[in-house]
Design an enzyme around this catalytic site. Sequence first.
Site, PDB file in Angstrom:
ATOM      1  N   ASN A  57     -10.125  -0.424   1.448  1.00 45.44           N
ATOM      2  CA  ASN A  57      -8.673  -0.335   1.276  1.00 45.44           C
ATOM      3  C   ASN A  57      -8.324  -0.757  -0.155  1.00 45.44           C
ATOM      4  O   ASN A  57      -8.402  -1.936  -0.491  1.00 45.44           O
ATOM      5  CB  ASN A  57      -7.994  -1.252   2.299  1.00 45.44           C
ATOM      6  CG  ASN A  57      -6.477  -1.278   2.162  1.00 45.44           C
ATOM      7  OD1 ASN A  57      -5.924  -0.754   1.197  1.00 45.44           O
ATOM      8  ND2 ASN A  57      -5.809  -1.890   3.119  1.00 45.44           N
TER       9      ASN A  57
ATOM     10  N   HIS B 263      -3.075   6.820   3.451  1.00 45.24           N
ATOM     11  CA  HIS B 263      -3.560   5.539   2.933  1.00 45.24           C
ATOM     12  C   HIS B 263      -4.861   5.190   3.664  1.00 45.24           C
ATOM     13  O   HIS B 263      -4.937   5.305   4.889  1.00 45.24           O
ATOM     14  CB  HIS B 263      -2.505   4.451   3.153  1.00 45.24           C
ATOM     15  CG  HIS B 263      -2.995   3.080   2.849  1.00 45.24           C
ATOM     16  ND1 HIS B 263      -3.740   2.791   1.722  1.00 45.24           N
ATOM     17  CD2 HIS B 263      -2.869   1.906   3.527  1.00 45.24           C
ATOM     18  CE1 HIS B 263      -4.051   1.515   1.728  1.00 45.24           C
ATOM     19  NE2 HIS B 263      -3.536   0.954   2.813  1.00 45.24           N
TER      20      HIS B 263
ATOM     21  N   CYS C 270       0.809  -1.222   0.000  1.00 47.61           N
ATOM     22  CA  CYS C 270       0.000   0.000   0.000  1.00 47.61           C
ATOM     23  C   CYS C 270       0.843   1.274   0.000  1.00 47.61           C
ATOM     24  O   CYS C 270       0.309   2.362  -0.188  1.00 47.61           O
ATOM     25  CB  CYS C 270      -0.926   0.007   1.212  1.00 47.61           C
ATOM     26  SG  CYS C 270      -1.940  -1.458   1.340  1.00 47.61           S
TER      27      CYS C 270
END
Length: 329
Positions: free
Chosen positions: A284, A254, A114
């Site tokens: 996510n 994030h 990520c």
Amino acid sequence: MSRNAYIVGTGHKVPDGVLTNADLEKIVDTTDEWITTRTGIKERRKTDDDTATSDLVAVAVEKAMKDAGWKPEDVQGIIVGTVTPDYCFPSTAALVADRLGLGTVPAYDFEAGCTAFIYGLVQAKAFIESGMMDRIIVVGADCLTKITNWNDRTSCILFGDGAGAVAVSSEGPGGRLGGWHWGSDGSLGKHLIQPGGGARRPASHETVDLIEHTIHMDGSRIFKHAVRAMRDSCMKALEKDGTEKKDVDLLISHQANLRIIDATARALELKPEQVYINIQKYGNTSAASIPMALDEAMRDGTISTPNTVVLAAFGAGLTWGGMILHWDE
Ligand code: ACO
């Protein structure tokens, strides 16, 4: 005269398919209430069987190029951060370069979970400030629903698909890439891993039977590490930039878990309206979450000039990173 790198165009693409918490209640033993309070997620986007990462990337890049006013011949390189490329090889970047008629420019994928988009911005900054390039496309993209274990309620509720792209140029105006921090700790890698399909555990009937081709995650261990890593990355990036916390206008973090975003915002002493949040819509999306949020924040007017924006991420590796962006007057 010293050279700078500027974000001069942004774009993103998510698939049309929506998977709500109510849909997940029918698949695993969970509730909308649990998912909402523990993660902040209400729904996420899911690609269909015919769509892969490069399909989302191509659209996101086209939008970023249009936003920047770039023609295909203006692009000098494209790099794609992803853990879900269409194939092990060729790279998603090369496929997209071909599809968009970018010619024979350098094109490669890289992997930092990520955190990949921030790793990509650091690379673009180096290429541009050193004079190696003038215009490069940086992409963060993932289709994590393709490697999700739909029987694992602790992870399947988290993930969604998407792609975000930015055009980075040696010429502004735009979001100037400022101080940054990046790091990793491979000793923790086993806590967030897709064990099967690589050179260690090549695909076999056994790896399929053992469900090794999906995400295996120790959520609470990752959670604790993420909170610390995001906070440290922000602080180190601010220090390198010479910027104080009080001068930050916006945090784009994030989008992994609302509680992790809140902890990072508290460390920066930000007000709620200074924190960009779209996790409720997308979940996510891994490497895509920051460039997607950045694109939305540009288009809805959240980012204006002058503005100082902090980016922060953590992910598989484990990796982490932060970068300061300045929209100068
Ligand atoms: N629905 C209902 N109950 C659940 C669910 C669910 N979907 N998932 C877990 N539970 C239960 C657990 O079984 C546990 O029950 P118990 O107390 O009876 O044992 C209880 O809820 C609490 O579980 P925890 O794991 O402690 O819950 P936590 O508050 O830590 O939240 C979560 C879990 C959301 C996964 C959190 O740890 C998290 O967000 N971690 C970070 C994950 C992340 O961002 N990873 C990055 C991955 S992507 C990449 O880099 C490619």
